[in-house]
Design a protein around this motif. Sequence first.
Motif, short mmCIF file in Angstrom:
data_model
loop_
_atom_site.label_atom_id
_atom_site.label_comp_id
_atom_site.label_asym_id
_atom_site.label_seq_id
_atom_site.Cartn_x
_atom_site.Cartn_y
_atom_site.Cartn_z
N GLY A 1 110.00 -17.53 44.23
CA GLY A 1 110.54 -16.68 45.29
C GLY A 1 109.66 -16.72 46.52
N SER A 2 109.69 -15.62 47.29
CA SER A 2 108.97 -15.54 48.55
C SER A 2 107.51 -15.14 48.33
N LEU A 3 106.59 -16.01 48.76
CA LEU A 3 105.17 -15.69 48.64
C LEU A 3 104.80 -14.52 49.55
N THR A 4 105.37 -14.49 50.74
CA THR A 4 105.10 -13.38 51.67
C THR A 4 105.53 -12.06 51.08
N ASP A 5 106.70 -12.03 50.43
CA ASP A 5 107.17 -10.79 49.81
C ASP A 5 106.22 -10.34 48.71
N ALA A 6 105.71 -11.28 47.92
CA ALA A 6 104.80 -10.94 46.83
C ALA A 6 103.51 -10.34 47.38
N TYR A 7 102.92 -10.99 48.39
CA TYR A 7 101.67 -10.50 48.96
C TYR A 7 101.88 -9.17 49.69
N THR A 8 103.05 -9.04 50.33
CA THR A 8 103.37 -7.79 51.01
C THR A 8 103.46 -6.64 50.00
N GLU A 9 104.02 -6.91 48.83
CA GLU A 9 104.11 -5.87 47.81
C GLU A 9 102.72 -5.42 47.36
N VAL A 10 101.80 -6.37 47.18
CA VAL A 10 100.43 -6.01 46.81
C VAL A 10 99.81 -5.14 47.91
N ALA A 11 99.95 -5.57 49.17
CA ALA A 11 99.38 -4.82 50.29
C ALA A 11 99.99 -3.43 50.40
N THR A 12 101.29 -3.33 50.16
CA THR A 12 101.96 -2.04 50.25
C THR A 12 101.48 -1.09 49.15
N ARG A 13 101.37 -1.59 47.93
CA ARG A 13 100.90 -0.74 46.83
C ARG A 13 99.48 -0.23 47.06
N LEU A 14 98.66 -1.06 47.69
CA LEU A 14 97.27 -0.69 47.93
C LEU A 14 97.10 0.19 49.17
N GLY A 15 98.18 0.39 49.92
CA GLY A 15 98.10 1.22 51.12
C GLY A 15 97.62 0.49 52.35
N VAL A 16 97.58 -0.85 52.29
CA VAL A 16 97.16 -1.63 53.44
C VAL A 16 98.31 -1.78 54.43
N MET A 17 99.55 -1.63 53.92
CA MET A 17 100.74 -1.70 54.77
C MET A 17 101.60 -0.46 54.55
N PRO A 18 102.45 -0.13 55.50
CA PRO A 18 103.35 1.02 55.32
C PRO A 18 104.25 0.82 54.11
N LYS A 19 104.58 1.91 53.44
CA LYS A 19 105.43 1.82 52.24
C LYS A 19 106.88 1.55 52.59
N GLN A 20 107.33 2.01 53.75
CA GLN A 20 108.73 1.83 54.12
C GLN A 20 108.85 1.24 55.52
#
Length: 253
Positions: free
Chosen positions: A223-242
């Motif tokens: 699948g999408s590598l960007t989506d996978a890394y974005t999910e990690v960043a989102t869970r860790l609070g590095v990116m907005p959740k929504q």
Amino acid sequence: MARRKKIYEGKAKILYEGPEPGTIVQYFKDDATAFNAEKKDVIEGKGVLNNRLSEFFMTGLTSVGVPTHFLKRLNMREQLVRSCEIIPLEIIVRNYAAGSMTKRLGVAEGTQLPRPIVEYCYKDDALGDPLVTEEHIAAFGWASQQDMDDIVSLALRVNDFMSGLMYGVGIKLIDFKIEIGRVFEGDFQRLIVADEISPDSCRLWDIETGKKLDKDVFRQDLGSLTDAYTEVATRLGVMPKQPTHDTKPTLIN
């Protein structure tokens, strides 16, 4: 503005001379490679995500007393790091069987290991970064016995920190690799965690579903590598959740 002097360009990063003596600017590229660069692509946004995630992990390690080369983030793709002499080894810590271990030892992927296992690979792309033992390391003078004791201690401390951090957001830390650098303060030598810590250098699986959230997504066309890394960043609070749906996600400054 004068052009910066490039020191080195690797598969995922470019190193430039830093603004002060003893510093380096580390630039994260969007390039993705696998199987010793036999598979290549450019994944938009990957470098930005890895820069921010590596900053997050390195800052966290510093806060618990693990020395690193990280000084500060400069912008979305660059960070300022301390110059160091890189020991020519990749240090791999495995908590579960995956990747080359399953092929070498016939252990089923995902098998939990009795304890964390530390492995070493000699950093040489032309040779395919071969697995080596402490005997090889001592014989060829890549690191002293004291260095090896310190390297194992650092690697296991990183593992403790990363495992707990990931478990708290529902992610299982399967394995990871780090590089270690030497810095000299007068006659005193110190070992520090260098290079990067990101989903490029870790295997990360969702605890509940087993979904892969690391570079295996690219290796195995999952699948999408960007989506996978974005999910990690989102869970860790590095990116907005929504993030908004009509624009690309924006990393928090």
